[in-house]
Each structure stands twice: as C-alpha cells, then as structure tokens.
Design an enzyme around this catalytic site. Structure first.
Site, PDB file in Angstrom:
ATOM      1  N   ASP A  41      25.752  89.982  41.853  1.00 44.02           N
ATOM      2  CA  ASP A  41      25.672  89.353  40.367  1.00 44.02           C
ATOM      3  C   ASP A  41      27.026  88.638  41.598  1.00 44.02           C
ATOM      4  O   ASP A  41      28.520  87.681  40.925  1.00 44.02           O
ATOM      5  CB  ASP A  41      26.188  89.297  40.055  1.00 44.02           C
ATOM      6  CG  ASP A  41      26.249  88.821  38.427  1.00 44.02           C
ATOM      7  OD1 ASP A  41      26.085  86.745  38.383  1.00 44.02           O
ATOM      8  OD2 ASP A  41      27.000  88.494  37.888  1.00 44.02           O
ATOM      9  N   SER A  83      28.191  83.902  33.968  1.00 43.57           N
ATOM     10  CA  SER A  83      26.452  83.432  34.383  1.00 43.57           C
ATOM     11  C   SER A  83      25.578  83.292  33.012  1.00 43.57           C
ATOM     12  O   SER A  83      25.423  84.130  31.873  1.00 43.57           O
ATOM     13  CB  SER A  83      25.703  84.877  35.727  1.00 43.57           C
ATOM     14  OG  SER A  83      27.067  84.956  35.958  1.00 43.57           O
ATOM     15  N   GLN A 119      20.328  82.295  40.621  1.00 44.13           N
ATOM     16  CA  GLN A 119      21.384  82.503  39.253  1.00 44.13           C
ATOM     17  C   GLN A 119      21.496  80.296  39.088  1.00 44.13           C
ATOM     18  O   GLN A 119      21.875  80.469  39.646  1.00 44.13           O
ATOM     19  CB  GLN A 119      22.210  83.098  39.577  1.00 44.13           C
ATOM     20  CG  GLN A 119      23.187  83.275  38.423  1.00 44.13           C
ATOM     21  CD  GLN A 119      24.143  83.713  38.287  1.00 44.13           C
ATOM     22  OE1 GLN A 119      25.098  83.570  39.311  1.00 44.13           O
ATOM     23  NE2 GLN A 119      24.103  85.538  38.377  1.00 44.13           N
TER      24      GLN A 119
END
Length: 288
Positions: free
Chosen positions: A204, A228, A278
C-alpha cells in the site's frame, strides 16, 4: 532489529480472542492520524491465515469502508467460507466502534505444477544508486512546521529508495510510471506467512502516489482529499522481503475523483513475486 521493525512485527502478531475472532493493534503504522491501509490488510490476512492449514494465500481483495482509528484496537472476524480440495476461501471483517472499517476475501491454494511465464523486471538502476527515504526527507526540514518535523523523520520499518522522486512540496508533472525499491532487514529468517504479511503491508506504499504524478500533486501540497478505496494482491512466488524488491507501478487512469493504480513486485534477481491493483479517492480538497 530496529525499534520500528520490532513494532511492525508486533502489529502483525494479532491476538486470538475466540474461535475465528482476533484483535490487532491500531497504532504504530505508517500514518499517525488514521490506520495505514496496508496495516489493516496485513492484519486481516494474518487473521485469515490463523484459520488455514498447509495452504498459502494466492490472492486477496479488500474494500476500505471507513478510516481506521489508531487510538483503539481492531477486531477481525473470520468467516470460513469454503474448504475445498484445492482452494480455501476466507472472508474477514475488520471492526472498530461497532462498524466495519474493511472487509476482505482471501483465497488459499495448495501448491500445484503448471506452465510458467512472466514479464521481465524493468531495466532500472540498482537500489544503491538512489538515496534513502530519510536522506530525501531531510532536505525538506526547513519547509515544514516544527511540530511536523519529528513525524517526517520518524523511523520507519520499511527501507525505501525511490528511483525518480519528486519534490514533496512542489512536484513537477511527471510520467505515471513510478518505481520504488523496498525491503525490511528484520524479515530475515521470517516464515512464509510473515513474509506474505510484510509484503501485503508494504504493497500500500507509494501506489496511490502514481496517480498524482501526471498532475504535479503530492500528499504535501494540501490540495488532495485522498484515501485507498480498495486493494487487491496476487501472490505468485516465494517472498524474501529481507532482500530488495522492485515495486514497479503505474496509473492508467484518473478521473471522477478516483485514481486507478497497479503494480508489479519483483525480487532483485527478476522474479515476479506479486501483482497489485488499487483504486483510490483522489479529489480536490474543498475549503473548510
């Protein structure tokens, strides 16, 4: 082992409360104001792994629903969706204040043989040719308020070396291609599950920033509401995260207040070990 590395390994060692119910620490990750997304994903994966035997995660798909509160623990509830002949499926819900902050599905596979191919690792300079994250951030000390300096230079567990870093406060518009070397020395001798958890945590990092590059934006310019929204990982090969890995990222599309980003994670010897995708919130910050 540094103190930051010890804290991260402790974060991944979730506490069993009951059958299929676990508790994880909320504080101590990459961000101080809300729980770092990679931390919740890694802890959710740790909870799922506690209910699976002799199989490794090959993919996970997670949705971030609410910001995590770092001042309190996170409760992880695992649903044993399926135990099949080749695949095992788990659903995990992360809960704070009685509400979901993340839900995740993860699939585990017994090892099989089959055909193999992969894309090659990008041709970039080795990590020793690039400054560390600490060296880069020291340049900005005279441009941040005194109260933020300690957080800017706070020791982090993951060693990061950006290949084409942009100015944090005045980034020029750049290509969406974004390459980062990263590793954690304390992963040495860690078991296979812990290696997966560490890579999930690190996956991430820097990914949403790829969608900012074509627009001359960064987290420090004060123009962005960003977070996110969802996150997916596919594990392809064994991970040895004590060694350098190249995170090769790109952002094919940004629009409508969202940014889509994807990445490939290679070991330094060129093995593709994981793929990541993502979508994130990326919209103009409205005046308060």
């Amino acid at each position: 082992m540094t103190e930051a590395e010890r804290i991260l390994l402790d974060l991944l060692n979730i506490e069993p409360l009951e059958v299929d119910l676990f508790r994880g620490t909320g504080s101590g990750g990459e961000t101080p104001t809300r729980i770092f997304g990679g931390q919740v994903i890694a802890q959710a994966l740790a909870a799922a792994y506690r209910t699976v035997e002799d199989r490794l995660c090959h993919s996970l798909h997670a949705y971030f629903i609410r910001p995590g509160d770092p001042s309190i623990p996170v409760i992880y509830q695992v649903d044993r969706a399926r135990d099949g002949g080749s695949f095992t499926t788990r659903r995990v819900v992360a809960i704070q204040h009685g509400k979901q902050i993340l839900n995740m599905s993860a699939s585990f596979h017994k090892q099989d043989d089959g055909w193999e191919h992969q894309h090659p690792i990008p041709d970039v300079q080795a990590p020793e040719h690039h400054p560390s994250r600490d060296e880069l951030r020291e340049k900005y000390l005279d441009r941040v308020p005194e109260k933020l300096k300690a957080e800017l230079l706070r020791e982090r567990p993951i060693e990061v070396r950006e290949i084409d870093p942009l100015d944090l406060f005045a980034p020029a518009k750049a290509d969406d291609k974004n390459h980062v070397w990263f590793r954690m020395g304390a992963a040495n001798h860690a078991d296979t599950v812990t290696q997966h958890l560490l890579l999930a945590y690190a996956s991430d990092m820097s990914l949403l920033s790829s969608g900012m590059r074509p627009h001359g934006l960064s987290w420090f310019t004060g123009e962005i509401d960003g977070a996110s929204l969802d996150h997916a990982i596919w594990f392809h090969a064994p991970v040895q995260f004590q060694n350098w890995h190249l995170y090769s990222m790109e952002s094919p599309w940004t629009g409508q207040g969202r940014s889509f980003n994807r990445g490939s994670i290679f070991s330094q010897d060129g093995k593709l070990v994981a793929s990541v995708a993502q979508e994130g919130l990326l919209r103009r910050r409205k005046p308060r």
